[in-house]
Design an enzyme around this catalytic site. Structure first.
Site, PDB file in Angstrom:
ATOM      1  N   ASP A 192     -11.017  -6.498   0.201  1.00 12.29           N
ATOM      2  CA  ASP A 192     -10.428  -5.425   0.985  1.00 12.29           C
ATOM      3  C   ASP A 192      -9.917  -6.028   2.295  1.00 12.29           C
ATOM      4  O   ASP A 192     -10.351  -7.110   2.705  1.00 12.29           O
ATOM      5  CB  ASP A 192     -11.485  -4.344   1.260  1.00 12.29           C
ATOM      6  CG  ASP A 192     -10.872  -3.111   1.906  1.00 12.29           C
ATOM      7  OD1 ASP A 192      -9.666  -2.892   1.699  1.00 12.29           O
ATOM      8  OD2 ASP A 192     -11.590  -2.389   2.606  1.00 12.29           O
TER       9      ASP A 192
ATOM     10  N   ASP B 288     -17.808   0.860  -0.846  1.00 19.80           N
ATOM     11  CA  ASP B 288     -16.949  -0.297  -0.609  1.00 19.80           C
ATOM     12  C   ASP B 288     -17.699  -1.346   0.209  1.00 19.80           C
ATOM     13  O   ASP B 288     -17.898  -1.167   1.415  1.00 19.80           O
ATOM     14  CB  ASP B 288     -15.680   0.136   0.134  1.00 19.80           C
ATOM     15  CG  ASP B 288     -14.848  -1.046   0.596  1.00 19.80           C
ATOM     16  OD1 ASP B 288     -14.932  -2.119  -0.036  1.00 19.80           O
ATOM     17  OD2 ASP B 288     -14.115  -0.887   1.597  1.00 19.80           O
TER      18      ASP B 288
ATOM     19  N   HIS C  96     -15.551  -0.391   3.874  1.00 18.22           N
ATOM     20  CA  HIS C  96     -15.425   0.925   4.498  1.00 18.22           C
ATOM     21  C   HIS C  96     -16.591   1.850   4.160  1.00 18.22           C
ATOM     22  O   HIS C  96     -16.587   3.023   4.539  1.00 18.22           O
ATOM     23  CB  HIS C  96     -14.125   1.606   4.052  1.00 18.22           C
ATOM     24  CG  HIS C  96     -12.893   0.911   4.548  1.00 18.22           C
ATOM     25  ND1 HIS C  96     -12.391  -0.224   3.967  1.00 18.22           N
ATOM     26  CD2 HIS C  96     -12.063   1.213   5.586  1.00 18.22           C
ATOM     27  CE1 HIS C  96     -11.281  -0.609   4.600  1.00 18.22           C
ATOM     28  NE2 HIS C  96     -11.065   0.245   5.587  1.00 18.22           N
TER      29      HIS C  96
ATOM     30  N   SER D 199       0.799  -1.234   0.000  1.00 17.16           N
ATOM     31  CA  SER D 199       0.000   0.000   0.000  1.00 17.16           C
ATOM     32  C   SER D 199       0.825   1.274   0.000  1.00 17.16           C
ATOM     33  O   SER D 199       0.266   2.367  -0.115  1.00 17.16           O
ATOM     34  CB  SER D 199      -0.948   0.001   1.208  1.00 17.16           C
ATOM     35  OG  SER D 199      -1.867  -1.066   1.112  1.00 17.16           O
TER      36      SER D 199
END
Length: 633
Positions: free
Chosen positions: A365, A350, A371, A326
């Site tokens: 995810d 999401d 999220h 990330s």
């Protein structure tokens, strides 16, 4: 009765006269031959034999230069020269090597390993009348024993030499590198004139890259010798030009502080000065003592280093290839909005996964429930994979690869890290050439979160963080601060021509300068936001940090997508990564951290970054000793 023969005295006189004339002619002829030979040698061939005589009596000996010293940014000596005495043998003056070695063994302590290495050096290609060292670091008593026995040891000499010494031992070894004795492979590339009389050459790191500056220029001296080659007097001398002293941007205190933070880990930290590009710290752990290599490392010591599973000889900072995870998301976000793929305010819902096609594979995810509503700053702060899956699929390979290259990935941009690798910046062409496969949409989805084929080094991550800190402006990453020159005004630092040898990429110019704002905001919220992935690190922080956590998989996740570190061996656990710069409004440091098999970037790498930044920005070195560790304790 026999009749007596009357002797002819006149005939005898004639015979004697002929013989005398013949003898005179022969003697005269021999005399003329001798006189002619003398004339030929003394007059006709005078210049030739005088030169030969002078070459036997007068020798031109090279005088090696003093190697330049290396200092850190505060003037602390990192690489010194120390005198040492060695016993050497001149093969051309020795009739029986074995007898000479035996005689020396009776005088001083010489191990079988010393003899073995001497024979190896003797077999190597060398210059005529060049001495071969047998044993180093002689004591005064050993020097005296050899000196009083010189008359019995033709071809044996005690020579003084300056050898490299690293006073701080293993500290900064992966930045400095080390020097070692010139070997057969070095002789194939080195200039024999420039390196006449020189026994050492830079092998790695700064010592290798700045070898032309540190080495200096060889001098010479014309000496008169006796029949045994002993120097009687110096007739003429041209002093060598010492190598230049150099000062690095490296800060030894920060370097050692960071090394202690990483002690016991396989890890790397690279810290840069955003204003100059100077490398403040370049740490790779575990480390090793470069002094072991200067005069030739023993077989036992080298085997121990080679067989160490943690590979201390491996420079993780510039040669370690890792999935960036990330940590690439700020750059991917910038690529998405600057390429026009999505608007800066682009938002998705999401649910915890992403599908390229309805009913297709689910790219999950890290938060199983998702999220909810996510925009760009939130996607960075909370490291929302799903947002990047979506925009990565939309962008495809070309924009992502193009923007990553602008930040220095897939290439070597640092000036003086000769061991650095380029990593892997995958493109559709690269995959076709390497794997003979097309680029699939799933490859873009994986690449968007720093997984898949992309491979980077800690140095490249630190450089990218530096470009982010400067909002696209490039500063040449380098260890060199300058060459120390003495002038009437005192010592000044200058930059050599070699600094221009590697061009720096062009600045990252975006369509709208405001595009940097959501990127930087998201990075600030990683630490300072209420839901940032490293919010615990920001507690009590006296300055504002922009950062991004990262976790890179070492082994594939099980089918249910759950990461279970307790069920994995230590070396199969995820790598922890972190990039950051601070303070945000006036960056003074940018860094990257990789902790192999450390787990999460927020839980492992981020706290280390906080301590490094506190040390540099606030001068808070915690409970560490105030005095620098000189490597002797």
């Amino acid at each position: 009765m026999q009749q007596e023969t009357i002797k002819d005295y006149s005939q005898d006189g004639r015979t004697f006269k002929l013989r005398a004339i013949l003898a005179l002619v022969i003697v005269t002829l021999v005399l003329f031959i001798l006189l002619g030979r003398v004339y030929f040698l003394q007059v006709v061939e005078y210049d030739r034999y005088a030169a030969i005589s002078d070459r036997n009596r007068i020798q031109l000996q090279p005088v090696p230069p003093r190697r330049g010293l290396i200092y850190d940014r505060n003037g602390i000596l990192l690489a010194d020269n120390q005198p040492t005495f060695s016993v050497t043998l001149l093969r051309e003056e020795i009739s029986n090597i074995d007898e000479t070695l035996e005689a020396l063994t009776d005088l001083i302590e010489i191990s079988d390993r010393d003899v073995e290495r001497f024979r190896q050096r003797l077999q190597q290609r060398r210059r005529p009348y060049e001495t071969v060292p047998l044993r180093f670091r002689l004591t005064e008593e050993e020097i005296a024993k050899i000196s009083v026995n010189y008359h019995q040891l033709p071809g044996v000499q005690v020579e003084a030499d300056l050898i490299r010494y690293y006073p701080f031992g293993a500290s900064a070894v992966h930045a400095l590198g080390y020097v070692g004795r010139i070997n057969e492979r070095d002789l194939e590339t080195l200039d024999p004139v420039k390196y006449a009389g020189t026994n050492y050459v830079g092998k790695l790191g700064v010592e290798r890259f700045y070898e032309p500056i540190l080495h200096g220029e060889v001098g010479f001296r014309k000496v008169e010798t006796n029949a045994r080659g002993r120097v009687l007097r110096v007739l003429e001398q041209q002093d060598p030009t010492p190598g230049a002293d150099i000062q690095l941007s490296l800060d030894l205190r920060l370097q050692q502080f960071t090394e202690k933070l990483l002690e016991g880990r396989r890890a790397s930290v690279v810290a840069l000065d955003p204003k100059t590009g100077g490398i403040l710290a370049l740490v790779s752990t575990p480390t090793y003592d470069p002094n072991l290599f200067v005069m030739g490392i023993s077989h036992a010591d080298y085997t121990e280093l080679q067989e160490d599973l943690d590979i201390p000889l491996f420079n993780r900072a510039v040669r370690g290839g890792y999935k960036p995870g990330s940590t690439l998301k700020p750059i991917m976000g910038l690529a998405a909005i600057d390429s026009g793929t999505v608007r800066p305010d682009y938002t998705i819902w999401d649910p915890g996964y992403y599908q390229i096609t309805p009913g297709g594979r689910r790219y999950r995810d890290w938060r199983r429930g998702g999220h909810g509503r996510v925009n760009l700053p939130t996607a960075i702060a909370q490291s929302v994979n799903t947002w990047y899956y979506d925009v990565g699929h939309r962008m495809g390979n070309e924009p992502m690869a193009r923007y990553l290259r602008k930040f220095g990935f897939g290439q070597i941009t640092a000036l003086d890290t000769p061991e650095a690798i380029t990593g892997v910046l995958p493109t559709a062409e690269w995959k076709r050439a390497t794997l003979n496969e097309p680029w699939y949409p799933g490859d873009s989805v994986n690449m968007s979160i720093g997984q898949g084929f992309v491979v980077v080094t800690p140095l490249q991550l630190a450089i990218a963080a530096n470009v982010l800190a400067n909002r696209g402006q490039w500063q040449q990453p380098r260890l060199l601060k300058g060459v120390v020159e003495t002038t009437e005004e005192g010592e000044v630092l200058t930059l050599p021509d070699i600094v221009e040898s590697r061009p720096v990429p062009e600045d990252v110019v975006v369509t709208n300068p405001s595009f940097w704002d959501p990127i930087i905001k998201g990075m600030v919220d990683v630490v300072h936001g209420p839901t940032g992935t490293a919010r615990r690190v920001g507690q009590g922080m006296q300055y504002q940090m922009a950062s991004k956590t990262g976790t890179a998989q070492v082994v594939a996740l099980p089918d249910d997508g759950r990461y279970r570190p307790d069920e994995l061996s230590e070396r199969n656990r995820d790598h922890a990564l972190f990039i950051a710069f601070a303070p945000v409004d006036d960056p003074k440091i940018a860094l990257a951290i990789v902790v192999e098999n450390g787990g999460g970037g927020s839980s492992v790498a981020a706290p280390i970054a906080r301590q490094v930044m506190d040390a540099w920005i606030l001068g808070e070195y915690g409970d560490e000793e105030e005095e620098l560790d000189d490597g002797e304790s």
